[in-house]
Scaffold this motif. Structure first.
Motif, PDB file in Angstrom:
ATOM      1  N   LEU A  26       6.333   3.095  -3.875  1.00  0.00           N
ATOM      2  CA  LEU A  26       5.486   2.034  -3.320  1.00  0.00           C
ATOM      3  C   LEU A  26       5.741   1.817  -1.835  1.00  0.00           C
ATOM      4  CD1 LEU A  26       3.376  -0.112  -4.209  1.00  0.00           C
ATOM      5  CD2 LEU A  26       5.268  -1.686  -4.594  1.00  0.00           C
ATOM      6  N   ASP A  27       6.594   2.618  -1.240  1.00  0.00           N
ATOM      7  CA  ASP A  27       7.062   2.422   0.136  1.00  0.00           C
ATOM      8  C   ASP A  27       5.906   2.050   1.065  1.00  0.00           C
ATOM      9  OD1 ASP A  27       8.325   2.346   2.514  1.00  0.00           O
ATOM     10  OD2 ASP A  27       9.150   4.372   2.423  1.00  0.00           O
ATOM     11  N   VAL A  28       5.794   0.757   1.332  1.00  0.00           N
ATOM     12  CA  VAL A  28       4.668   0.264   2.131  1.00  0.00           C
ATOM     13  C   VAL A  28       4.845   0.539   3.619  1.00  0.00           C
ATOM     14  CG1 VAL A  28       4.066  -1.529   0.475  1.00  0.00           C
ATOM     15  CG2 VAL A  28       5.765  -2.002   2.254  1.00  0.00           C
ATOM     16  N   ASN A  29       6.019   0.972   4.009  1.00  0.00           N
ATOM     17  CA  ASN A  29       6.270   1.224   5.432  1.00  0.00           C
ATOM     18  C   ASN A  29       5.795   2.601   5.876  1.00  0.00           C
ATOM     19  OD1 ASN A  29       7.514  -1.285   5.853  1.00  0.00           O
ATOM     20  ND2 ASN A  29       9.456  -0.503   4.991  1.00  0.00           N
ATOM     21  N   GLU A  31       3.259   5.342   6.740  1.00  0.00           N
ATOM     22  CA  GLU A  31       1.854   5.336   7.152  1.00  0.00           C
ATOM     23  C   GLU A  31       1.079   6.445   6.464  1.00  0.00           C
ATOM     24  OE1 GLU A  31       1.634   5.550  11.332  1.00  0.00           O
ATOM     25  OE2 GLU A  31       2.662   3.640  11.695  1.00  0.00           O
ATOM     26  N   LYS A  32       1.745   7.567   6.205  1.00  0.00           N
ATOM     27  CA  LYS A  32       1.092   8.690   5.550  1.00  0.00           C
ATOM     28  C   LYS A  32       1.855   9.032   4.270  1.00  0.00           C
ATOM     29  CE  LYS A  32      -0.676  10.792   9.785  1.00  0.00           C
ATOM     30  NZ  LYS A  32      -0.715  12.029  10.612  1.00  0.00           N
ATOM     31  N   GLY A  33       1.137   9.466   3.288  1.00  0.00           N
ATOM     32  CA  GLY A  33       1.757   9.906   2.045  1.00  0.00           C
ATOM     33  C   GLY A  33       2.037   8.786   1.067  1.00  0.00           C
ATOM     34  N   ALA A  34       1.744   7.543   1.441  1.00  0.00           N
ATOM     35  CA  ALA A  34       1.978   6.425   0.533  1.00  0.00           C
ATOM     36  C   ALA A  34       0.955   6.455  -0.604  1.00  0.00           C
ATOM     37  CB  ALA A  34       1.892   5.108   1.282  1.00  0.00           C
ATOM     38  N   LEU A  35       1.347   6.090  -1.785  1.00  0.00           N
ATOM     39  CA  LEU A  35       0.461   6.100  -2.939  1.00  0.00           C
ATOM     40  C   LEU A  35      -0.492   4.913  -2.900  1.00  0.00           C
ATOM     41  CD1 LEU A  35       2.964   6.997  -5.813  1.00  0.00           C
ATOM     42  CD2 LEU A  35       1.434   8.540  -4.580  1.00  0.00           C
ATOM     43  N   ASP A  36      -1.725   5.145  -3.316  1.00  0.00           N
ATOM     44  CA  ASP A  36      -2.637   4.003  -3.462  1.00  0.00           C
ATOM     45  C   ASP A  36      -2.250   3.254  -4.737  1.00  0.00           C
ATOM     46  OD1 ASP A  36      -4.534   4.937  -5.820  1.00  0.00           O
ATOM     47  OD2 ASP A  36      -4.250   6.675  -4.490  1.00  0.00           O
ATOM     48  N   MET A  37      -2.759   2.029  -4.890  1.00  0.00           N
ATOM     49  CA  MET A  37      -2.338   1.162  -5.976  1.00  0.00           C
ATOM     50  C   MET A  37      -2.756   1.702  -7.349  1.00  0.00           C
ATOM     51  SD  MET A  37      -0.508  -1.031  -4.597  1.00  0.00           S
ATOM     52  CE  MET A  37      -0.206  -1.966  -6.081  1.00  0.00           C
ATOM     53  N   VAL A  38      -3.866   2.418  -7.411  1.00  0.00           N
ATOM     54  CA  VAL A  38      -4.307   2.983  -8.692  1.00  0.00           C
ATOM     55  C   VAL A  38      -3.318   4.035  -9.171  1.00  0.00           C
ATOM     56  CG1 VAL A  38      -6.120   4.275  -9.876  1.00  0.00           C
ATOM     57  CG2 VAL A  38      -6.728   2.485  -8.225  1.00  0.00           C
ATOM     58  N   THR A  39      -2.933   4.936  -8.246  1.00  0.00           N
ATOM     59  CA  THR A  39      -1.971   5.979  -8.609  1.00  0.00           C
ATOM     60  C   THR A  39      -0.617   5.364  -8.948  1.00  0.00           C
ATOM     61  OG1 THR A  39      -3.090   7.505  -7.094  1.00  0.00           O
ATOM     62  CG2 THR A  39      -0.890   8.119  -7.857  1.00  0.00           C
ATOM     63  N   PHE A  40      -0.219   4.361  -8.150  1.00  0.00           N
ATOM     64  CA  PHE A  40       1.058   3.693  -8.431  1.00  0.00           C
ATOM     65  C   PHE A  40       1.014   3.011  -9.793  1.00  0.00           C
ATOM     66  CE2 PHE A  40       3.655  -0.160  -8.427  1.00  0.00           C
ATOM     67  CZ  PHE A  40       4.898   0.391  -8.162  1.00  0.00           C
ATOM     68  N   GLY A  41      -0.139   2.403 -10.127  1.00  0.00           N
ATOM     69  CA  GLY A  41      -0.285   1.761 -11.429  1.00  0.00           C
ATOM     70  C   GLY A  41      -0.112   2.756 -12.572  1.00  0.00           C
ATOM     71  N   LYS A  42      -0.600   3.984 -12.389  1.00  0.00           N
ATOM     72  CA  LYS A  42      -0.426   5.015 -13.411  1.00  0.00           C
ATOM     73  C   LYS A  42       1.052   5.380 -13.560  1.00  0.00           C
ATOM     74  CE  LYS A  42      -5.028   7.041 -12.813  1.00  0.00           C
ATOM     75  NZ  LYS A  42      -5.798   8.242 -12.409  1.00  0.00           N
ATOM     76  N   HIS A  43       1.748   5.506 -12.419  1.00  0.00           N
ATOM     77  CA  HIS A  43       3.188   5.778 -12.468  1.00  0.00           C
ATOM     78  C   HIS A  43       3.924   4.659 -13.208  1.00  0.00           C
ATOM     79  CE1 HIS A  43       3.992   9.378 -10.026  1.00  0.00           C
ATOM     80  NE2 HIS A  43       2.882   9.062  -9.360  1.00  0.00           N
ATOM     81  N   PHE A  44       3.565   3.417 -12.860  1.00  0.00           N
ATOM     82  CA  PHE A  44       4.218   2.270 -13.500  1.00  0.00           C
ATOM     83  C   PHE A  44       3.935   2.235 -15.000  1.00  0.00           C
ATOM     84  CE2 PHE A  44       4.313  -2.096 -14.974  1.00  0.00           C
ATOM     85  CZ  PHE A  44       5.550  -2.539 -14.512  1.00  0.00           C
ATOM     86  N   GLY A  45       2.670   2.475 -15.366  1.00  0.00           N
ATOM     87  CA  GLY A  45       2.293   2.444 -16.773  1.00  0.00           C
ATOM     88  C   GLY A  45       3.003   3.516 -17.590  1.00  0.00           C
TER      89      GLY A  45
END
Length: 237
Positions: A26-29, A31-45
């Motif tokens: 989720l590294d919000v710092n 600028e590039k390569g950060a996951l969007d929330m949908v993809t992160f949600g799949k990882h979390f799920g």
């Protein structure tokens, strides 16, 4: 986790590592390569299912196996609640249990201290060592041994107005009853007088039957409450 607490600590250790991993994803710092929330949600799920939901059902499954195999009464019964013990086959407590009827003589034993509800002809002293004053009523105590002074008769709340109306009727959860001490022919009572050992608790004593039927009637009423009991459930030994 189903067998030893060390499994719980392993689960927590893995959970901490997964939490750190999710924080990195989720590294919000970045600028590039950060996951969007949908993809992160799949990882979390995926992690929630694999590490919380699926293990939970495995946990329940082994307890289901445990109860399916161990359905008979055994030496471990005392660790379980009376309600659970009654579900076991060959359980002595369930087999020996009988209904309690009005006008039965019963004994009552305290669950934690194993002492019986007891009374005798001795009275409380007028004044205790700390200066508190008692009612000077008949003593009601806990007694660790089987004794005739442990016997109480369970009566309907309207006794003696209609003694025959509930003669032979079973006592049920939620019923309001009176308890007559058989040895001294007096009625159990609690009132707003400090108990001998705990000033914040109320004193238990007994009173003659005429007072129990008159001015002190309300103080002699006790409600039967069965733990986790249903309305109208029979009161049993």
């Amino acid at each position: 986790m189903s067998t030893k607490y060390v499994g719980l600590f392993i689960f927590i250790a893995i959970g901490c590592a997964v939490a750190i991993d999710l924080w990195d994803l989720l590294d919000v710092n970045r600028e590039k390569g950060a996951l969007d929330m949908v993809t992160f949600g799949k990882h979390f799920g995926a992690r929630a299912f694999a590490l919380i939901i699926f293990p939970f059902f495995i946990y329940l499954f082994w307890f289901q196996v445990h109860f399916a195999v161990l359905y008979r009464s055994g030496p471990g019964d005392d660790f379980m609640s009376p309600e659970f013990q009654e579900t076991l086959s060959d359980n002595l407590m369930h087999a020996a249990s009988v209904d309690i009827h009005y006008y039965d003589a019963i004994t009552m034993r305290h669950k934690d201290t194993k002492v019986y509800l007891h009374s005798h002809t001795e009275n409380y002293p007028l004044r205790y060592d700390d200066g508190r004053v008692s009612s000077q009523g008949q003593q009601v105590t806990g007694y660790p041994f089987n004794d005739t002074n442990n016997n109480w008769e369970i009566l309907p709340h309207n006794h003696p107005l209609s003694e025959d109306t509930k003669l032979g009727h079973v006592v049920k959860n939620g019923d309001v009853v009176k308890l007559r001490h058989i040895g001294t022919n007096t009625m159990l009572l609690t009132h707003d007088v400090a108990s001998p050992y705990h000033p914040t608790n109320q004193e238990f004593t007994t009173v003659p039957l005429d007072l129990a039927a008159g001015d002190r009637h309300n103080d002699t009423l006790f409600e039967i409450r069965i733990e986790q009991g249903k309305t109208g459930q029979t009161f049993k030994t």
